[in-house]
Scaffold this motif. Sequence first.
Motif, short mmCIF file in Angstrom:
data_model
loop_
_atom_site.label_atom_id
_atom_site.label_comp_id
_atom_site.label_asym_id
_atom_site.label_seq_id
_atom_site.Cartn_x
_atom_site.Cartn_y
_atom_site.Cartn_z
N SER A 212 0.83 -1.20 0.00
CA SER A 212 0.00 0.00 0.00
C SER A 212 0.86 1.26 0.00
O SER A 212 0.46 2.29 -0.54
N LYS A 213 2.06 1.18 0.58
CA LYS A 213 2.96 2.34 0.57
C LYS A 213 3.41 2.67 -0.84
O LYS A 213 3.46 3.84 -1.22
N ILE A 214 3.70 1.65 -1.62
CA ILE A 214 4.08 1.87 -3.02
C ILE A 214 2.88 2.41 -3.80
O ILE A 214 3.03 3.31 -4.62
N ASN A 215 1.69 1.89 -3.52
CA ASN A 215 0.49 2.37 -4.20
C ASN A 215 0.25 3.85 -3.94
O ASN A 215 -0.17 4.57 -4.84
N ILE A 216 0.52 4.30 -2.73
CA ILE A 216 0.37 5.72 -2.41
C ILE A 216 1.32 6.56 -3.25
O ILE A 216 0.93 7.58 -3.81
N LEU A 217 2.56 6.13 -3.36
CA LEU A 217 3.53 6.87 -4.17
C LEU A 217 3.14 6.86 -5.65
O LEU A 217 3.28 7.88 -6.33
N ILE A 218 2.64 5.74 -6.14
CA ILE A 218 2.20 5.66 -7.53
C ILE A 218 1.02 6.60 -7.76
O ILE A 218 0.98 7.32 -8.76
N ARG A 219 0.08 6.63 -6.81
CA ARG A 219 -1.07 7.53 -6.95
C ARG A 219 -0.63 8.98 -6.94
O ARG A 219 -1.13 9.80 -7.72
N LEU A 220 0.32 9.32 -6.08
CA LEU A 220 0.85 10.69 -6.06
C LEU A 220 1.52 11.02 -7.38
O LEU A 220 1.30 12.08 -7.96
N PHE A 221 2.32 10.09 -7.88
CA PHE A 221 3.02 10.31 -9.15
C PHE A 221 2.03 10.47 -10.29
O PHE A 221 2.18 11.33 -11.16
N GLU A 222 0.96 9.67 -10.30
CA GLU A 222 -0.07 9.79 -11.33
C GLU A 222 -0.79 11.14 -11.25
O GLU A 222 -1.11 11.74 -12.27
N THR A 223 -1.02 11.62 -10.04
CA THR A 223 -1.63 12.93 -9.86
C THR A 223 -0.72 14.02 -10.40
O THR A 223 -1.17 14.95 -11.08
N ILE A 224 0.56 13.90 -10.14
CA ILE A 224 1.53 14.86 -10.67
C ILE A 224 1.52 14.83 -12.19
O ILE A 224 1.51 15.88 -12.85
N GLU A 225 1.48 13.63 -12.77
CA GLU A 225 1.43 13.50 -14.24
C GLU A 225 0.20 14.21 -14.81
O GLU A 225 0.28 14.90 -15.82
N LYS A 226 -0.95 14.05 -14.16
CA LYS A 226 -2.19 14.69 -14.63
C LYS A 226 -2.10 16.20 -14.51
O LYS A 226 -2.51 16.93 -15.42
N ARG A 227 -1.59 16.66 -13.41
CA ARG A 227 -1.53 18.11 -13.17
C ARG A 227 -0.47 18.80 -14.04
O ARG A 227 -0.54 20.01 -14.25
N ALA A 228 0.45 18.05 -14.55
CA ALA A 228 1.50 18.63 -15.40
C ALA A 228 0.90 19.30 -16.63
O ALA A 228 1.48 20.26 -17.16
N ASN A 229 -0.25 18.82 -17.06
CA ASN A 229 -0.90 19.35 -18.27
C ASN A 229 -1.95 20.41 -17.97
O ASN A 229 -2.61 20.89 -18.88
N GLU A 230 -2.10 20.79 -16.72
CA GLU A 230 -3.08 21.79 -16.35
C GLU A 230 -2.51 23.20 -16.54
O GLU A 230 -1.33 23.38 -16.84
N ASP A 231 -3.35 24.18 -16.35
CA ASP A 231 -2.97 25.58 -16.46
C ASP A 231 -1.98 25.94 -15.35
O ASP A 231 -2.27 25.73 -14.17
N SER A 232 -0.85 26.48 -15.72
CA SER A 232 0.18 26.79 -14.73
C SER A 232 -0.20 27.94 -13.81
O SER A 232 0.46 28.16 -12.80
N THR A 233 -1.27 28.65 -14.13
CA THR A 233 -1.72 29.71 -13.22
C THR A 233 -2.61 29.16 -12.11
O THR A 233 -2.85 29.85 -11.12
N THR A 234 -3.08 27.92 -12.28
CA THR A 234 -3.95 27.33 -11.26
C THR A 234 -3.36 26.06 -10.65
O THR A 234 -3.89 25.56 -9.66
N SER A 235 -2.30 25.54 -11.22
CA SER A 235 -1.68 24.31 -10.72
C SER A 235 -0.22 24.57 -10.37
O SER A 235 0.59 24.90 -11.26
#
Length: 91
Positions: free
Chosen positions: A3-26
């Motif tokens: 579950s510890k690895i899953n948490i890191l993977i989920r965080l990394f996936e969230t970072i990947e998603k937010r990378a494509n968002e508007d830099s004024t809001t993310s």
Amino acid sequence: MSSKINILIRLFETIEKRANEDSTTSYTAQLLSEGKEKCIAKVKEEALETVEAAEQEDISQIIYESADLIYHLLVTVSYTHLRAHETEADL
């Protein structure tokens, strides 16, 4: 997978998603848009703050700064375009 690895993977996936968002809001998108040097500088800053908290044996600050360090480290790794589910065999 632990579950510890899953948490890191989920965080990394969230970072990947937010990378494509508007830099004024993310913050993640903003940080990535500022380039590799800014990402690396943030990892160094957070690492130093984590060490300082550890030297003071301030448990709550150690936890807080460690979380910041992990986040900024994963943002920096994301900057290299490594993906959350890549393995050594994929590289």
